[in-house]
Scaffold this motif. Structure first.
Motif, PDB file in Angstrom:
ATOM      1  N   PHE A 147       0.820  -1.208   0.000  1.00 36.91           N
ATOM      2  CA  PHE A 147       0.000   0.000   0.000  1.00 36.91           C
ATOM      3  C   PHE A 147       0.852   1.254   0.000  1.00 36.91           C
ATOM      4  O   PHE A 147       1.938   1.291   0.583  1.00 36.91           O
ATOM      5  CB  PHE A 147      -0.903   0.043   1.236  1.00 36.91           C
ATOM      6  CG  PHE A 147      -1.971  -1.007   1.259  1.00 36.91           C
ATOM      7  CD1 PHE A 147      -3.102  -0.893   0.472  1.00 36.91           C
ATOM      8  CD2 PHE A 147      -1.850  -2.108   2.095  1.00 36.91           C
ATOM      9  CE1 PHE A 147      -4.089  -1.856   0.498  1.00 36.91           C
ATOM     10  CE2 PHE A 147      -2.838  -3.075   2.134  1.00 36.91           C
ATOM     11  CZ  PHE A 147      -3.964  -2.950   1.329  1.00 36.91           C
TER      12      PHE A 147
ATOM     13  N   ASN B 259       0.692   4.353   1.826  1.00 37.47           N
ATOM     14  CA  ASN B 259      -0.039   4.797   3.005  1.00 37.47           C
ATOM     15  C   ASN B 259       0.913   5.502   3.955  1.00 37.47           C
ATOM     16  O   ASN B 259       2.135   5.405   3.822  1.00 37.47           O
ATOM     17  CB  ASN B 259      -0.697   3.596   3.698  1.00 37.47           C
ATOM     18  CG  ASN B 259      -2.018   3.954   4.338  1.00 37.47           C
ATOM     19  OD1 ASN B 259      -2.275   5.107   4.644  1.00 37.47           O
ATOM     20  ND2 ASN B 259      -2.857   2.949   4.551  1.00 37.47           N
TER      21      ASN B 259
ATOM     22  N   ALA C   4      -8.547  -3.334   1.456  1.00 38.67           N
ATOM     23  CA  ALA C   4      -8.021  -2.114   0.854  1.00 38.67           C
ATOM     24  C   ALA C   4      -9.000  -0.973   1.082  1.00 38.67           C
ATOM     25  O   ALA C   4     -10.200  -1.113   0.854  1.00 38.67           O
ATOM     26  CB  ALA C   4      -7.785  -2.321  -0.633  1.00 38.67           C
TER      27      ALA C   4
ATOM     28  N   ASP D 252      -6.224   4.156   0.155  1.00 39.73           N
ATOM     29  CA  ASP D 252      -5.003   3.406  -0.106  1.00 39.73           C
ATOM     30  C   ASP D 252      -4.831   3.196  -1.597  1.00 39.73           C
ATOM     31  O   ASP D 252      -5.772   3.240  -2.369  1.00 39.73           O
ATOM     32  CB  ASP D 252      -5.059   2.037   0.593  1.00 39.73           C
ATOM     33  CG  ASP D 252      -5.006   2.167   2.103  1.00 39.73           C
ATOM     34  OD1 ASP D 252      -4.408   3.133   2.590  1.00 39.73           O
ATOM     35  OD2 ASP D 252      -5.573   1.297   2.791  1.00 39.73           O
TER      36      ASP D 252
ATOM     37  N   ALA E 180      -3.099   0.280  -3.737  1.00 38.30           N
ATOM     38  CA  ALA E 180      -2.374  -0.975  -3.835  1.00 38.30           C
ATOM     39  C   ALA E 180      -1.503  -0.961  -5.058  1.00 38.30           C
ATOM     40  O   ALA E 180      -1.951  -0.640  -6.151  1.00 38.30           O
ATOM     41  CB  ALA E 180      -3.356  -2.148  -3.892  1.00 38.30           C
TER      42      ALA E 180
END
Length: 216
Positions: A132, A134, A206, A210, A212
């Motif tokens: 991720f 993040n 998810a 976020d 991915a």
């Protein structure tokens, strides 16, 4: 016999995959040597491992160092935040291996709980960073909460990560016989297995904020 050594033959694909894992393992070990770079090295390890787990064949060194640079700051901060729980878990494991906890059932139970919680958090933190885009705070929060969504999965992933440590503490002779495996392939193989196990969970949880990674 000639087909056996074709580039697309099962044997050559197996050898190519083993060579990629060995290269990844050695890169991870080399980048862990300065100690302070263990976090970025682990994130890069899991990033490449995810590509391999998804049946990709990435240029290992190029992909590893790209992920290493891209996630360096966040990985460093996460690794610093994980030092206290990891140190506490290591201390409990050392006490258990020495026999100091024999006869103290409540202390053994506390030991197991601390090791599991710390192990879960450490086992999820770097795969989350690799998967991720993040913040550090959200990564740590998810590393604490996501194992609770599937404790059996968290236990399996943590057991993979802790296996060499447990062998070293509880059966040093067996660890000595297996050490060459961990030096050549162990960490990379463990990371690929962990990312394969975690892929579905990460996709399921998810969050809208976020992003991915697609492995490209």
């Amino acid at each position: 016999m000639r087909r056996l050594f074709d580039l697309d033959s099962p044997l050559m694909r197996f050898l190519s995959g083993a060579a990629d894992l060995a290269a990844l393992n050695l890169l991870w070990l080399a980048c862990c040597l300065p100690v302070v770079t263990i976090g970025p090295s682990c994130t890069a390890l899991y990033y490449v491992a995810r590509r391999i787990a998804r049946r990709g064949a990435p240029p290992v060194a190029k992909t590893f160092f790209r992920a290493f640079r891209a996630n360096f700051r966040q990985s460093l901060l996460v690794s610093l935040a994980l030092l206290p729980p990891a140190g506490l878990a290591a201390g409990y494991l050392a006490l258990a291996a020495s026999g100091a906890l024999d006869g103290a059932l409540w202390l053994k139970a506390l030991c197991c709980l601390v090791v599991l919680l710390a192990g879960f958090t450490c086992a999820y933190a770097f795969p989350l960073l690799a998967y991720f885009d993040n913040s550090v705070a959200n990564t740590l929060k998810n590393a604490v909460l996501l194992p609770l969504a599937n404790p059996l999965l968290a236990l399996a992933v943590t057991a993979l990560d802790l296996l060499p440590v447990l062998l070293l503490l509880f059966d040093p002779q067996l660890f000595a016989r297996c050490v060459i495996f961990w030096v050549v392939l162990g960490a990379a193989l463990t990371a690929v297995a962990a990312m394969a196990l975690l892929e579905r969970l990460f996709r399921r949880f998810a969050l809208p904020g976020d992003s991915a990674g697609d492995g490209e």
